[in-house]
Write a protein that holds these residues in place. Structure first.
Motif, PDB file in Angstrom:
ATOM      1  N   ARG A   1      17.857  -0.418 -14.805  1.00  0.00           N
ATOM      2  CA  ARG A   1      18.868  -1.491 -14.840  1.00  0.00           C
ATOM      3  C   ARG A   1      20.209  -0.997 -14.304  1.00  0.00           C
ATOM      4  O   ARG A   1      20.969  -1.770 -13.702  1.00  0.00           O
ATOM      5  N   ALA A   2      20.497   0.276 -14.511  1.00  0.00           N
ATOM      6  CA  ALA A   2      21.779   0.834 -14.062  1.00  0.00           C
ATOM      7  C   ALA A   2      21.937   0.765 -12.552  1.00  0.00           C
ATOM      8  O   ALA A   2      23.057   0.667 -12.042  1.00  0.00           O
ATOM      9  N   ILE A   3      20.823   0.819 -11.824  1.00  0.00           N
ATOM     10  CA  ILE A   3      20.908   0.779 -10.358  1.00  0.00           C
ATOM     11  C   ILE A   3      20.248  -0.484  -9.777  1.00  0.00           C
ATOM     12  O   ILE A   3      20.010  -0.567  -8.576  1.00  0.00           O
ATOM     13  N   GLY A   4      19.968  -1.445 -10.650  1.00  0.00           N
ATOM     14  CA  GLY A   4      19.415  -2.713 -10.192  1.00  0.00           C
ATOM     15  C   GLY A   4      17.990  -2.627  -9.694  1.00  0.00           C
ATOM     16  O   GLY A   4      17.520  -3.515  -8.960  1.00  0.00           O
ATOM     17  N   ALA A   5      17.246  -1.589 -10.093  1.00  0.00           N
ATOM     18  CA  ALA A   5      15.879  -1.420  -9.609  1.00  0.00           C
ATOM     19  C   ALA A   5      14.934  -2.465 -10.187  1.00  0.00           C
ATOM     20  O   ALA A   5      13.937  -2.824  -9.546  1.00  0.00           O
ATOM     21  N   ASP A   6      15.226  -2.960 -11.388  1.00  0.00           N
ATOM     22  CA  ASP A   6      14.384  -3.994 -11.980  1.00  0.00           C
ATOM     23  C   ASP A   6      14.458  -5.283 -11.174  1.00  0.00           C
ATOM     24  O   ASP A   6      13.446  -5.952 -10.935  1.00  0.00           O
ATOM     25  N   LYS A   7      15.652  -5.632 -10.727  1.00  0.00           N
ATOM     26  CA  LYS A   7      15.827  -6.836  -9.912  1.00  0.00           C
ATOM     27  C   LYS A   7      15.344  -6.611  -8.481  1.00  0.00           C
ATOM     28  O   LYS A   7      14.808  -7.508  -7.844  1.00  0.00           O
ATOM     29  N   ALA A   8      15.522  -5.408  -7.986  1.00  0.00           N
ATOM     30  CA  ALA A   8      15.105  -5.100  -6.616  1.00  0.00           C
ATOM     31  C   ALA A   8      13.603  -5.255  -6.450  1.00  0.00           C
ATOM     32  O   ALA A   8      13.121  -5.713  -5.396  1.00  0.00           O
ATOM     33  N   ALA A   9      12.839  -4.896  -7.488  1.00  0.00           N
ATOM     34  CA  ALA A   9      11.381  -4.956  -7.405  1.00  0.00           C
ATOM     35  C   ALA A   9      10.871  -6.370  -7.185  1.00  0.00           C
ATOM     36  O   ALA A   9       9.807  -6.579  -6.591  1.00  0.00           O
ATOM     37  N   LYS A  10      11.638  -7.359  -7.632  1.00  0.00           N
ATOM     38  CA  LYS A  10      11.233  -8.752  -7.450  1.00  0.00           C
ATOM     39  C   LYS A  10      11.476  -9.232  -6.028  1.00  0.00           C
ATOM     40  O   LYS A  10      10.882 -10.207  -5.580  1.00  0.00           O
ATOM     41  N   ILE A  11      12.350  -8.524  -5.311  1.00  0.00           N
ATOM     42  CA  ILE A  11      12.655  -8.881  -3.922  1.00  0.00           C
ATOM     43  C   ILE A  11      11.789  -8.078  -2.963  1.00  0.00           C
ATOM     44  O   ILE A  11      11.157  -8.627  -2.052  1.00  0.00           O
ATOM     45  N   ASN A  12      11.738  -6.765  -3.161  1.00  0.00           N
ATOM     46  CA  ASN A  12      10.945  -5.893  -2.302  1.00  0.00           C
ATOM     47  C   ASN A  12      10.629  -4.610  -3.065  1.00  0.00           C
ATOM     48  O   ASN A  12      11.500  -3.755  -3.214  1.00  0.00           O
ATOM     49  N   PRO A  13       9.401  -4.445  -3.551  1.00  0.00           N
ATOM     50  CA  PRO A  13       9.038  -3.246  -4.314  1.00  0.00           C
ATOM     51  C   PRO A  13       8.792  -2.021  -3.450  1.00  0.00           C
ATOM     52  O   PRO A  13       8.575  -0.925  -3.963  1.00  0.00           O
ATOM     53  N   GLY A  14       8.854  -2.191  -2.138  1.00  0.00           N
ATOM     54  CA  GLY A  14       8.582  -1.081  -1.234  1.00  0.00           C
ATOM     55  C   GLY A  14       7.254  -1.241  -0.530  1.00  0.00           C
ATOM     56  O   GLY A  14       6.372  -1.990  -0.962  1.00  0.00           O
ATOM     57  N   SER A  15       7.097  -0.521   0.570  1.00  0.00           N
ATOM     58  CA  SER A  15       5.918  -0.649   1.417  1.00  0.00           C
ATOM     59  C   SER A  15       4.902   0.465   1.174  1.00  0.00           C
ATOM     60  O   SER A  15       5.269   1.632   0.981  1.00  0.00           O
ATOM     61  N   LYS A  16       3.628   0.109   1.228  1.00  0.00           N
ATOM     62  CA  LYS A  16       2.551   1.098   1.107  1.00  0.00           C
ATOM     63  C   LYS A  16       2.518   2.029   2.319  1.00  0.00           C
ATOM     64  O   LYS A  16       1.831   3.045   2.310  1.00  0.00           O
ATOM     65  N   LYS A  17       3.267   1.692   3.359  1.00  0.00           N
ATOM     66  CA  LYS A  17       3.314   2.530   4.553  1.00  0.00           C
ATOM     67  C   LYS A  17       4.324   3.675   4.410  1.00  0.00           C
ATOM     68  O   LYS A  17       4.447   4.498   5.314  1.00  0.00           O
ATOM     69  N   VAL A  18       5.051   3.694   3.298  1.00  0.00           N
ATOM     70  CA  VAL A  18       6.043   4.741   3.039  1.00  0.00           C
ATOM     71  C   VAL A  18       5.535   5.647   1.921  1.00  0.00           C
ATOM     72  O   VAL A  18       5.135   5.174   0.858  1.00  0.00           O
ATOM     73  N   THR A  19       5.557   6.959   2.168  1.00  0.00           N
ATOM     74  CA  THR A  19       5.116   7.927   1.160  1.00  0.00           C
ATOM     75  C   THR A  19       6.243   8.893   0.820  1.00  0.00           C
ATOM     76  O   THR A  19       6.895   9.433   1.713  1.00  0.00           O
ATOM     77  N   VAL A  20       6.437   9.107  -0.475  1.00  0.00           N
ATOM     78  CA  VAL A  20       7.352  10.139  -0.957  1.00  0.00           C
ATOM     79  C   VAL A  20       6.508  11.281  -1.509  1.00  0.00           C
ATOM     80  O   VAL A  20       5.724  11.089  -2.435  1.00  0.00           O
ATOM     81  N   ALA A  21       6.642  12.457  -0.924  1.00  0.00           N
ATOM     82  CA  ALA A  21       5.908  13.625  -1.407  1.00  0.00           C
ATOM     83  C   ALA A  21       6.729  14.340  -2.469  1.00  0.00           C
ATOM     84  O   ALA A  21       7.895  14.680  -2.240  1.00  0.00           O
ATOM     85  N   VAL A  22       6.132  14.557  -3.615  1.00  0.00           N
ATOM     86  CA  VAL A  22       6.782  15.267  -4.717  1.00  0.00           C
ATOM     87  C   VAL A  22       6.417  16.744  -4.600  1.00  0.00           C
ATOM     88  O   VAL A  22       5.303  17.156  -4.929  1.00  0.00           O
ATOM     89  N   ILE A  23       7.355  17.542  -4.088  1.00  0.00           N
ATOM     90  CA  ILE A  23       7.160  18.992  -3.985  1.00  0.00           C
ATOM     91  C   ILE A  23       7.572  19.566  -5.340  1.00  0.00           C
ATOM     92  O   ILE A  23       8.750  19.620  -5.671  1.00  0.00           O
ATOM     93  N   ASP A  24       6.587  19.990  -6.132  1.00  0.00           N
ATOM     94  CA  ASP A  24       6.896  20.253  -7.536  1.00  0.00           C
ATOM     95  C   ASP A  24       5.759  21.012  -8.202  1.00  0.00           C
ATOM     96  O   ASP A  24       5.068  21.787  -7.551  1.00  0.00           O
ATOM     97  N   THR A  25       5.557  20.740  -9.501  1.00  0.00           N
ATOM     98  CA  THR A  25       4.560  21.444 -10.315  1.00  0.00           C
ATOM     99  C   THR A  25       3.196  20.772 -10.293  1.00  0.00           C
ATOM    100  O   THR A  25       2.324  21.117 -11.086  1.00  0.00           O
ATOM    101  N   GLY A  26       3.025  19.799  -9.402  1.00  0.00           N
ATOM    102  CA  GLY A  26       1.781  19.047  -9.360  1.00  0.00           C
ATOM    103  C   GLY A  26       1.950  17.692 -10.017  1.00  0.00           C
ATOM    104  O   GLY A  26       2.839  17.486 -10.849  1.00  0.00           O
TER     105      GLY A  26
END
Length: 509
Positions: free
Chosen positions: A159-184
């Motif tokens: 809610r602090a960054i409006g992500a709850d409202k943003a998801a109703k407009i555009n939740p993002g594309s399946k053509k975009v991948t974020v790789a988490v370089i981390d502990t798995g």
């Protein structure tokens, strides 16, 4: 335990980082002419510890072949070679391997990536996660509103960054991948499985990518960091648990932690950046610093080689279209100051207290050129008490949690960030480790809307959509009459927030 941003970490400014390019010749192929024959090198007796090294060369085949011969003569064994960036990963028990190989024509930099032998080491942990119990979960679910996820009432950060409202407009594309370089990442978690990309996942521990089924997963449930980060980015809106900032994009896992001690060694991170680039990843999230040095000083040949190798890899990925987002750190350090005391390095053996200049000694990968550096905020949009900062260092800010001074009015009243954990669990963590994935999520939303953007353009747009609260009148968090940190700069850009706090709603609009 791996040195993750939820515990303590740092960052620096692009102008300073850019100067590194000139001083080190980071771009592959910018060094002197290709060598002729390598000088005679005689291997010393193999009576030293078996260490890992990175050897950085020109990218032409002749140079690489010549250097490989010299490596063998010096008592080294090639683990893998990244010819496109001129980085060779080597193991050697020759105690003089570093000085000997640095004298070889064609070698631009070379050094050990650790200070302890390649043998098992003990594991320690700091700041255990706060898991959400069944009773607590039921309380949160009772406060759920229509069209929200069951545990979303505790996600003040969305809610602090409006992500709850943003998801109703555009939740993002399946053509975009974020790789988490981390502990798995535990891709079997019901909130992550719908958006997980196995084809873009691997285990890079040791410097060689293992793409076998499940290799990307955490070794134990205690290696929860990467799973938590992944949920913050892309936990699905599927009426289960929590939601991510970009619940419609893909997330992948590149596990870079050493199986024995949980550390993030340079050769593993080099592998991760190259793998991400070669597998079409649009964004990488980096909530860690490369071990064993909190800061890598260029006047030390080993540390210089680490900076060089990782920088080559991230620049290679950037050129192929990948944006890198990294956490600023949790030491409440001013990275634009004249001096910082580092009493934690090297973290794989016995630390030695040293005073460093953050303009000359660099946190890797955070301070490398072109990487987005993220500081952390709490529910009041104020810099978190632990977050590292610095004018001209921090690019943007994002929710990372603050359990001490910024407590939200949520069912659990927990100022930290709630997200996914291994074995279908949920838990709270705080740190700039948690801020970076919020920024990565917003970057993924922007990339979904503008798929043609190059990394530099995407970073510019990420800064443009941010909301900057400006420097606070006072930052005396504990009320003892002393400022706990000093914010330099104005309303447009400053040391606490960079260009501002990310805004998911503005990103999709």
């Amino acid at each position: 335990m791996a040195h993750l941003r939820s515990r303590r970490r740092l960052a620096l400014a692009v102008p300073v980082a850019l100067s590194l390019t000139a001083s080190l010749g980071f771009l592959p192929g910018v060094a002197s002419a290709a060598p002729s024959a390598a000088p005679a090198v005689t291997a010393a007796a193999e009576d030293g510890p078996n260490l890992a090294y990175v050897v950085n060369t020109r990218t032409d085949r002749g140079t690489i072949a010549s250097v490989k011969k010299a490596i063998a003569k010096a008592g080294g064994t090639v683990v893998t070679t990244y010819e496109k960036i001129g980085v060779i990963v080597v193991h050697s028990a020759n105690p003089s391997f570093g000085p000997q190989i640095r004298a070889v024509r064609g070698v631009q930099s070379a050094g050990a990536t650790r200070t302890t032998p390649l043998t098992p080491a003990g594991t320690t942990d700091e700041g255990a996660a706060d898991y959400l119990s069944a009773a607590e979960a039921a309380k949160v679910e009772a406060a759920a509103t229509p069209d929200s996820e069951p545990l979303e009432a505790d996600q003040w950060d969305l809610r602090a960054i409006g992500a709850d409202k943003a998801a109703k407009i555009n939740p993002g594309s399946k053509k975009v991948t974020v790789a988490v370089i981390d502990t798995g990442v535990d891709d079997t978690h019901p909130d992550l499985a719908p958006n997980f990309s196995a084809s873009q996942s691997a285990n890079c521990a040791g410097g060689v990518a293992d793409t076998s089924e499940g290799a990307w997963r955490p070794y134990t449930p205690e290696d929860y960091h990467g799973t938590h980060v992944a949920g913050e980015i892309a936990a699905a809106r599927n009426d289960v648990g929590v939601a991510g900032v970009a619940p419609g994009v893909k997330v992948s896992s590149i596990n870079v932690t050493d199986r024995e001690n949980g550390l993030f060694y340079p050769e593993s991170v080099v592998c991760a950046f190259v793998f991400a680039a070669d597998h079409g990843v649009e964004i990488t999230n980096n909530s860690y610093y490369v071990d064993p040095w909190l800061y890598n000083c260029l006047d030390d040949p080993d540390q210089k080689a680490i900076v060089d190798a990782v920088n080559r890899a991230q620049l290679y990925a950037t050129k192929k279209g990948t944006l890198h987002v990294a956490s600023a750190g949790n030491s409440n350090h001013d990275l634009d100051s004249d001096a910082i005391v580092d009493d934690t390095s090297p973290d794989d053996s016995t630390p030695v207290t040293r005073t460093i200049d953050p303009h000359e000694c660099f946190d890797v990968p955070t301070q490398l050129p072109g990487i987005v550096t993220v500081s952390a905020t709490g529910v009041q949009n104020l810099k978190s008490f632990y977050s590292t900062y610095g004018k001209g260092v921090v690019d943007i800010a994002a929710p990372g949690g603050d359990s001490r001074y910024q407590i939200p009015d949520t069912p659990s009243k927990n100022g930290r960030i709630l997200s996914t954990m291994p074995n279908n669990q949920y838990g709270f963590l705080q740190g700039t480790s948690m801020a970076a994935p919020h920024a990565s999520g917003v970057a993924a939303l922007l990339k979904s809307k503008y798929p043609w953007l190059a990394p530099a353009q995407l970073q510019g747009l990420l800064k443009a959509q941010a909301d900057n609260p400006g420097c606070p009148d006072s930052y005396d968090q504990d009320g003892n009459g002393t400022q706990d940190a000093t914010c330099e700069g104005g309303k447009r850009v400053n040391g606490f927030y960079g260009f501002g706090i990310v805004n998911a709603l503005k990103a999709v609009k």
